[in-house]
Structure formats: structure tokens, C-alpha cells
Design a protein around this motif. Structure first.
Motif, PDB file in Angstrom:
ATOM      1  N   THR A 156       0.821  -1.212   0.000  1.00 49.45           N
ATOM      2  CA  THR A 156       0.000   0.000   0.000  1.00 49.45           C
ATOM      3  C   THR A 156       0.853   1.259   0.000  1.00 49.45           C
ATOM      4  N   ALA A 157       1.974   1.229   0.740  1.00 45.71           N
ATOM      5  CA  ALA A 157       2.858   2.398   0.767  1.00 45.71           C
ATOM      6  C   ALA A 157       3.408   2.700  -0.618  1.00 45.71           C
ATOM      7  N   ALA A 158       3.691   1.681  -1.402  1.00 46.06           N
ATOM      8  CA  ALA A 158       4.196   1.879  -2.757  1.00 46.06           C
ATOM      9  C   ALA A 158       3.107   2.431  -3.669  1.00 46.06           C
ATOM     10  N   LEU A 159       1.883   1.927  -3.507  1.00 40.83           N
ATOM     11  CA  LEU A 159       0.769   2.461  -4.301  1.00 40.83           C
ATOM     12  C   LEU A 159       0.583   3.949  -4.011  1.00 40.83           C
ATOM     13  N   ARG A 160       0.659   4.290  -2.730  1.00 35.00           N
ATOM     14  CA  ARG A 160       0.505   5.707  -2.365  1.00 35.00           C
ATOM     15  C   ARG A 160       1.634   6.535  -2.961  1.00 35.00           C
ATOM     16  N   ARG A 161       2.859   6.039  -2.853  1.00 38.59           N
ATOM     17  CA  ARG A 161       4.008   6.772  -3.359  1.00 38.59           C
ATOM     18  C   ARG A 161       3.893   7.015  -4.863  1.00 38.59           C
ATOM     19  N   ALA A 162       3.340   6.049  -5.580  1.00 38.67           N
ATOM     20  CA  ALA A 162       3.176   6.177  -7.026  1.00 38.67           C
ATOM     21  C   ALA A 162       1.911   6.936  -7.410  1.00 38.67           C
ATOM     22  N   GLY A 163       1.061   7.224  -6.430  1.00 32.58           N
ATOM     23  CA  GLY A 163      -0.172   7.953  -6.715  1.00 32.58           C
ATOM     24  C   GLY A 163      -1.218   7.117  -7.415  1.00 32.58           C
ATOM     25  N   ILE A 164      -1.177   5.800  -7.226  1.00 27.52           N
ATOM     26  CA  ILE A 164      -2.138   4.910  -7.880  1.00 27.52           C
ATOM     27  C   ILE A 164      -3.353   4.710  -6.972  1.00 27.52           C
ATOM     28  N   THR A 165      -4.536   5.006  -7.494  1.00 28.31           N
ATOM     29  CA  THR A 165      -5.795   4.856  -6.761  1.00 28.31           C
ATOM     30  C   THR A 165      -6.784   4.080  -7.628  1.00 28.31           C
ATOM     31  N   ARG A 166      -7.991   3.918  -7.106  1.00 29.46           N
ATOM     32  CA  ARG A 166      -9.026   3.228  -7.875  1.00 29.46           C
ATOM     33  C   ARG A 166      -9.371   3.983  -9.159  1.00 29.46           C
ATOM     34  N   ASP A 167      -9.067   5.290  -9.190  1.00 28.81           N
ATOM     35  CA  ASP A 167      -9.402   6.096 -10.365  1.00 28.81           C
ATOM     36  C   ASP A 167      -8.276   6.136 -11.400  1.00 28.81           C
ATOM     37  N   THR A 168      -7.140   5.526 -11.099  1.00 26.21           N
ATOM     38  CA  THR A 168      -6.030   5.529 -12.035  1.00 26.21           C
ATOM     39  C   THR A 168      -6.342   4.589 -13.199  1.00 26.21           C
ATOM     40  N   PRO A 169      -6.318   5.096 -14.423  1.00 29.70           N
ATOM     41  CA  PRO A 169      -6.640   4.222 -15.554  1.00 29.70           C
ATOM     42  C   PRO A 169      -5.484   3.277 -15.874  1.00 29.70           C
ATOM     43  N   ASP A 170      -5.821   2.149 -16.473  1.00 27.24           N
ATOM     44  CA  ASP A 170      -4.770   1.251 -16.960  1.00 27.24           C
ATOM     45  C   ASP A 170      -4.030   1.922 -18.111  1.00 27.24           C
ATOM     46  N   PRO A 171      -2.693   1.855 -18.129  1.00 29.37           N
ATOM     47  CA  PRO A 171      -1.964   2.389 -19.266  1.00 29.37           C
ATOM     48  C   PRO A 171      -2.133   1.464 -20.463  1.00 29.37           C
ATOM     49  N   ALA A 192       2.128  -1.138 -16.896  1.00 28.34           N
ATOM     50  CA  ALA A 192       1.672  -0.573 -15.620  1.00 28.34           C
ATOM     51  C   ALA A 192       2.788  -0.573 -14.574  1.00 28.34           C
ATOM     52  N   THR A 193       3.838  -1.373 -14.806  1.00 29.47           N
ATOM     53  CA  THR A 193       4.960  -1.416 -13.859  1.00 29.47           C
ATOM     54  C   THR A 193       5.956  -0.274 -14.070  1.00 29.47           C
ATOM     55  N   ASP A 194       5.827   0.461 -15.170  1.00 31.70           N
ATOM     56  CA  ASP A 194       6.849   1.448 -15.540  1.00 31.70           C
ATOM     57  C   ASP A 194       7.056   2.512 -14.469  1.00 31.70           C
ATOM     58  N   ILE A 195       5.982   2.932 -13.828  1.00 33.31           N
ATOM     59  CA  ILE A 195       6.123   4.003 -12.830  1.00 33.31           C
ATOM     60  C   ILE A 195       7.002   3.536 -11.665  1.00 33.31           C
ATOM     61  N   PHE A 196       6.917   2.265 -11.305  1.00 34.31           N
ATOM     62  CA  PHE A 196       7.751   1.756 -10.199  1.00 34.31           C
ATOM     63  C   PHE A 196       9.195   1.564 -10.645  1.00 34.31           C
ATOM     64  N   THR A 197       9.385   1.181 -11.895  1.00 32.18           N
ATOM     65  CA  THR A 197      10.749   1.090 -12.427  1.00 32.18           C
ATOM     66  C   THR A 197      11.430   2.446 -12.327  1.00 32.18           C
ATOM     67  N   ALA A 198      10.705   3.492 -12.706  1.00 29.87           N
ATOM     68  CA  ALA A 198      11.281   4.840 -12.660  1.00 29.87           C
ATOM     69  C   ALA A 198      11.590   5.287 -11.233  1.00 29.87           C
ATOM     70  N   LEU A 199      10.724   4.914 -10.309  1.00 27.19           N
ATOM     71  CA  LEU A 199      10.944   5.314  -8.917  1.00 27.19           C
ATOM     72  C   LEU A 199      12.078   4.520  -8.273  1.00 27.19           C
ATOM     73  N   LEU A 200      12.163   3.242  -8.596  1.00 26.40           N
ATOM     74  CA  LEU A 200      13.160   2.372  -7.971  1.00 26.40           C
ATOM     75  C   LEU A 200      14.579   2.684  -8.428  1.00 26.40           C
ATOM     76  N   PHE A 201      14.755   2.791  -9.741  1.00 27.43           N
ATOM     77  CA  PHE A 201      16.098   2.845 -10.304  1.00 27.43           C
ATOM     78  C   PHE A 201      16.603   4.277 -10.395  1.00 27.43           C
ATOM     79  N   HIS A 202      16.747   4.883  -9.241  1.00 26.18           N
ATOM     80  CA  HIS A 202      17.230   6.256  -9.178  1.00 26.18           C
ATOM     81  C   HIS A 202      18.029   6.465  -7.898  1.00 26.18           C
ATOM     82  N   PRO A 203      19.082   5.666  -7.689  1.00 26.59           N
ATOM     83  CA  PRO A 203      19.879   5.828  -6.470  1.00 26.59           C
ATOM     84  C   PRO A 203      20.775   7.057  -6.555  1.00 26.59           C
ATOM     85  N   GLU A 204      21.421   7.365  -5.465  1.00 23.74           N
ATOM     86  CA  GLU A 204      22.399   8.452  -5.485  1.00 23.74           C
ATOM     87  C   GLU A 204      23.532   8.107  -6.453  1.00 23.74           C
ATOM     88  N   TRP A 205      24.115   9.136  -7.045  1.00 22.55           N
ATOM     89  CA  TRP A 205      25.118   8.973  -8.098  1.00 22.55           C
ATOM     90  C   TRP A 205      26.254   8.046  -7.650  1.00 22.55           C
TER      91      TRP A 205
END
Length: 546
Positions: A156-171, A192-205
Motif C-alpha cells: 500500500t505504501a508503494a501504491l501511495r508513493r506512485a499515486g495509484i488509486t481506484r481512479d487511475t486508468p490502466d496504461p 503498468a509497472t513502468d512508474i515503479f521502475t522509474a521510482l526504484l532505479f534512481h539511487p544516489e550517483w
């Protein structure tokens, strides 16, 4: 005639040009191969300052070229401080316990990431819901990735972080699974996984550079001298190659890195301007990093019925999958790229996707002529028989990953999905070679390990690592050892348009050479798995020695 700096000699030298090894060696000077042959051919290049190394019966061959990786992601996923691998778990509870143990050991990680989930191992072979993950970890966002990276489970914390709700349409081309009330369950597939890929793969330089250094060491140990990266935008930096450019400038990049950028038009930056900008930045004389063309994905995978098939699935007659992208836009972008003289690589797993891509490449060839572009279809896991000959006719390379076959073989998931009539045309490597097609082998790392010898074993035996099934899975599609090694060297170089530079042991080519601990031509196929790389030479320099 200048003498060589280094000569490697053995009773088994495989050049990639012929099907059997011979006794002789390779002479190297100024980063190039200056001779490859028997003692008579080598003698003129051996002087008083030449370093001569003897390897007895060990196999000397071209460096491996992995022509399909996601190294920008893979090196991060492979770092045990970035991600935990839970593919070996037998139950969901065991998987979640391993995730919790890792999370407790990494309290400062913003995300808790578990990779290589093989839920088919579990009694209930379903990816977990957000509620199931919440019961173990709820205070930080969690992502679990299925082994093929096409299906994610999040809490649920990941869904919130990505802003995904019941109103989010399927890509387009993806699905956010929902319960009966319409709430997201926490399971997502394909785009639909792309938003999490973008959030995950962004560590410090600096953290990212540390992970990549670990990846470099692994690649050298495995004998990789070229690592091709497709779709590098899978990490969320605007320019994921800036970090590799920094490594190259510092003399730390230990392999060639051709890459293929995302094929995307519409609202995105103009395709041709995009690739011209990238090539101006990286494709400089002598550069190890080169932008070669475009890559796009048009379907998913058979295991979750997202691969686009010509007929319904054998184990679910209600669907034959669907395209993951707007094919009208993909076709327009592909034709524009071809007209401008840039090769395109397309992910095609279902036989309908394979057919559509062949039609698109054929149309481009008819419109703009044969420009010698190395167009590639990635995976080609299923095919319609009439399409086999079209790869050679149109001039399309098949880039394939035999270890994906082993993943499906373990659970017979491909058998269940395609049914007995289509089974003979799954991973049709033998049939494609017989039809005159160019074939390249690769890993698709991090979907499977980066190890080339695993892929060679799978292509030659079509067996699990325990040697089953005894006759091999669809044994008519097995290929010979020389064919597998050539596909992983010369075939990959051809796929990338680099066959004049690397891929075979020929004078004038770059001195990318490896020595294996065994002569694979003199041992049983099972021994491939027990073989290691003893020496890796890249650009004429020893970069790894066991």
C-alpha cells in the motif's frame, strides 16, 4: 614487421570462423589481433619482449558479446545492497520472510525491493497482493518483481508513493489488477509497472557507480568484452549513459557498450533529433559507448498471457494476448527510423507479434530499399512455420535467450500456454539457422544471470541443469556447440553491426579474447556448466585472470 606484445597459445583455438578448434594461438599488439593461426603463423610475431602464455588444452576463443541486456538496471538489481533475490523460495511466507530479513538489514534504503520472484514454485502460484505484503512490511514502499520483470507486486505504501488509486486508468498495454470493489490489489503487469521502475532505479550517483563497479567485475569474470544495452531508459536518469561515459573517461569501462534507445514518437522528442543528439555525444572515434539505433517492446510474455499470439492460449481460450503498444504509432516510428537509416530492435515473444514485426520490416525494406540495417527481433519464443524463412529473406536478426526456455521448462509453463501443436516452434533456434537466418544469443540480464555459458549449455542441450529431460525439450531445436559459441560472439557482433571490429579471432580486429578452463569441444555438454573463464583480454589488455 612489428612483434606482438602478447601471444596466447593453446591446443584448442576457436576463431568463430570454423566449426572446430585447432592448435595454435593469437598474437596481439596495440590492442589488435595481428595474427591467429598455427606455430608457423605466430612465429614472425614473437620477439624478445613478447609475453607468451601457454594454456595447454584450454580453449582460446573470442570474448563473449551479450547482445541483449538491461545492464543499466541489471547491475543495480545484482547488487545485494540494492535488492534481495527471492527466486529460490518455496512458499509465499518464505519469500516474505526473506524480504523482511533484508529490509531489517537495510533500514536506510528508501525502497524495499525483492527480485526474481518465481511464484510457480509456491503452492498457490499467484503474485502477492498489497494486503499480504502489508502484513509483513507496511512502513516503507515495497516492490516484488516476477522473474521476467513483466509483473510486479507492491504494498500500500508503494501504491501511495506512485499515486495509484481506484481512479487511475490502466496504461496502454498494461493492467492494474483490481478487486471486486475496484480497488487496486497491488499487482500490476507490463507497462503498468513502468512508474515503479522509474521510482526504484534512481539511487544516489555514487551509490549507482558503486553498483556498476560490482557489475564490471562480474562481466570481466564471465568473459564479456561487449555488453549491449537495449532500452537504457529503464532507469530514471535523463541520461543513464552519463555515468558510463564518466567511467570510460577514467579508464574504468571494461567492455564495449553499444546501446539502443527507446523508439517513441508522438509527444516525445523527435526521433531523429534524439538519436542524432545521442550519437553526437557518444559516437566519437575510439569510443566504447555507441548509440546504434532504436528498441521497442510490442508484447509481453506467455506466462501471464500478455504475449500476443495468433490463436488463443491453450490454457485460456478466452485470450490470445494483445499488443503492448499502439501499433499504428510503432509502425510510423519504425518506418521513420528506417527511412533515416537507423536499425530497430523489437521485443516479440508471441507468434502474432513476430509476424507483425516481420511485416513492418518488410514494408520498410520495400519502401526505402535494403540499407544494410541490422534490424532485430528480440526473443522470438514462438513462431508460425511460414515465418521462419522470412527472417533471412527480409534480413532480420533473431536475438534469442535460451535460458528463458529453461525458466519455462522447469514448470512446463510454455507447454501449457501454447499447446502441443505450437510447441515444436518454441525457441526455434535450429529452424531459424537452417532457414539461413542470423542468430545472436544473449541473456536479457537481469531476467537471468549474466553468465554466457549458461546460455550456451541451454542452446546445446535444451535441458535443465540436472540433465532433464534426457532427450532435451523439443530436441529437434538443439544446436551444435560451435553454432552456439559463434552466435554468442560473431552472431552478436553482426546483430550490432560491429562484425568488422569484433566477434572472431581475425587479424585487424580488436583483441577481445578469452581463455576457458576447459576445451568445451572435448567434454560432455554437462561440463559446460562447470567451466570457468581463466583469462579475459579486452582491447589487448588482460583485465581479468582467475
Amino acid at each position: 614487421m612489428a612483434t606482438a606484445e602478447l601471444v596466447l597459445r593453446s591446443n584448442a583455438v576457436f576463431t568463430g570462423e570454423v566449426s572446430e578448434p585447432f592448435a595454435g594461438g593469437v598474437a596481439i599488439a596495440d590492442g589488435k589481433i595481428v595474427a591467429c593461426g598455427d606455430e608457423e603463423a605466430l612465429a614472425p610475431f614473437i620477439g624478445p619482449d613478447t609475453e607468451v602464455r601457454e594454456f595447454g588444452d584450454r580453449l582460446i576463443m573470442p570474448g563473449f558479446n551479450d547482445s541483449h541486456t538491461h545492464f543499466t538496471q541489471g547491475a543495480l538489481v545484482d547488487d545485494p545492497d540494492f535488492c534481495v533475490h527471492i527466486g529460490g523460495t518455496d512458499t509465499l511466507d518464505e519469500a516474505l520472510a526473506a524480504l523482511k530479513t533484508w529490509a531489517d538489514a537495510h533500514p536506510d534504503n528508501e525502497w524495499v525491493y525483492g527480485n526474481e520472484v518465481i511464484q510457480f514454485n509456491w503452492e498457490t502460484p499467484l503474485m502477492p497482493t498489497a494486503a499480504q505484503i502489508d502484513a509483513v512490511i507496511s512502513d516503507r514502499p515495497v516492490v516484488l518483481s516476477q522473474v521476467d520483470m513483466h509483473t510486479f507486486s507492491v504494498n500500500t505504501a508503494a501504491l501511495r508513493r506512485a499515486g495509484i488509486t481506484r481512479d487511475t486508468p490502466d496504461p496502454y498495454g498494461g493492467e492494474i489488477l483490481r478487486d471486486e470493489s475496484g480497488e487496486p490489489t497491488g499487482v500490476l503487469s507490463n507497462t503498468a509497472t513502468d512508474i515503479f521502475t522509474a521510482l526504484l532505479f534512481h539511487p544516489e550517483w555514487e551509490d549507482m557507480k558503486a553498483s556498476y563497479r560490482k557489475g564490471f567485475e562480474k562481466a570481466k569474470r564471465l568473459g564479456l568484452t561487449t555488453v549491449c544495452v537495449v532500452f537504457p531508459e529503464g532507469v530514471s536518469y535523463d541520461d543513464p549513459f552519463a555515468v558510463f561515459h564518466e567511467f570510460e573517461q577514467d579508464g574504468e569501462l571494461p567492455f564495449r557498450m553499444p546501446y539502443y534507445t527507446q523508439l517513441a514518437g508522438g509527444e516525445h522528442e523527435d526521433l531523429i533529433q534524439k538519436i542524432e543528439r545521442m550519437q553526437a555525444e557518444y559516437n566519437k572515434p575510439g569510443s566504447l559507448i555507441t548509440c546504434n539505433g532504436f528498441k521497442i517492446l510490442i508484447d509481453g510474455v506467455c506466462s501471464d498471457h500478455t504475449a500476443w499470439m495468433a490463436w488463443p492460449y491453450a490454457n485460456d481460450a478466452t485470450t490470445n494476448g494483445m499488443p503492448a503498444m499502439d501499433l499504428t504509432q510503432v509502425r510510423a516510428d519504425l518506418l521513420r527510423a528506417c527511412e533515416a537509416g537507423y536499425p530497430v530492435r523489437i521485443h516479440t515473444i508471441g507468434d502474432a507479434a513476430v509476424h507483425w514485426a516481420l511485416d513492418a520490416f518488410d514494408e520498410a525494406k520495400r519502401r526505402y530499399g535494403d540499407k544494410g540495417l541490422r534490424h532485430v527481433q528480440e526473443h522470438v519464443e514462438t513462431i508460425q512455420p511460414d515465418d521462419l524463412k522470412r527472417f533471412a529473406e527480409i534480413g532480420v536478426v533473431a536475438c534469442m535467450q535460451p535460458m528463458h526456455m529453461i525458466l519455462d521448462l522447469e514448470f512446463r509453463s510454455k507447454d501449457d500456454a501454447v499447446g502441443p501443436e505450437r510447441l515444436p516452434y518454441c525457441w526455434p533456434i535450429r529452424s531459424l539457422l537452417d532457414a539461413g537466418a542470423h542468430v545472436a544469443l544473449s541473456t536479457d540480464f537481469p531476467v537471468v544471470e549474466l553468465d554466457p555459458l549458461h546460455e550456451v549449455y541451454a542452446a546445446v542441450t535444451r535441458q535443465l541443469f540436472d540433465g532433464t529431460p534426457e532427450e532435451g525439450w523439443v530436441p529437434d531445436q538443439r544446436i551444435a556447440l560451435a553454432e552456439a559459441l559463434s552466435a554468442y560472439t560473431a552472431g552478436s557482433a553482426y546483430c550490432e553491426g560491429m562484425e568488422d571490429e569484433v566477434g572472431t579471432l581475425e587479424p585487424g580486429k580488436a583483441a577481445d579474447v578469452i581463455v576457458l578452463s576447459k576445451n568445451l569441444f572435448a567434454v560432455e555438454p554437462a561440463e559446460i556448466l562447470n567451466t570457468e573463464v581463466d583469462l579475459t583480454v579486452f582491447n589487448g589488455k588482460v583485465v581479468y585472470e582467475r
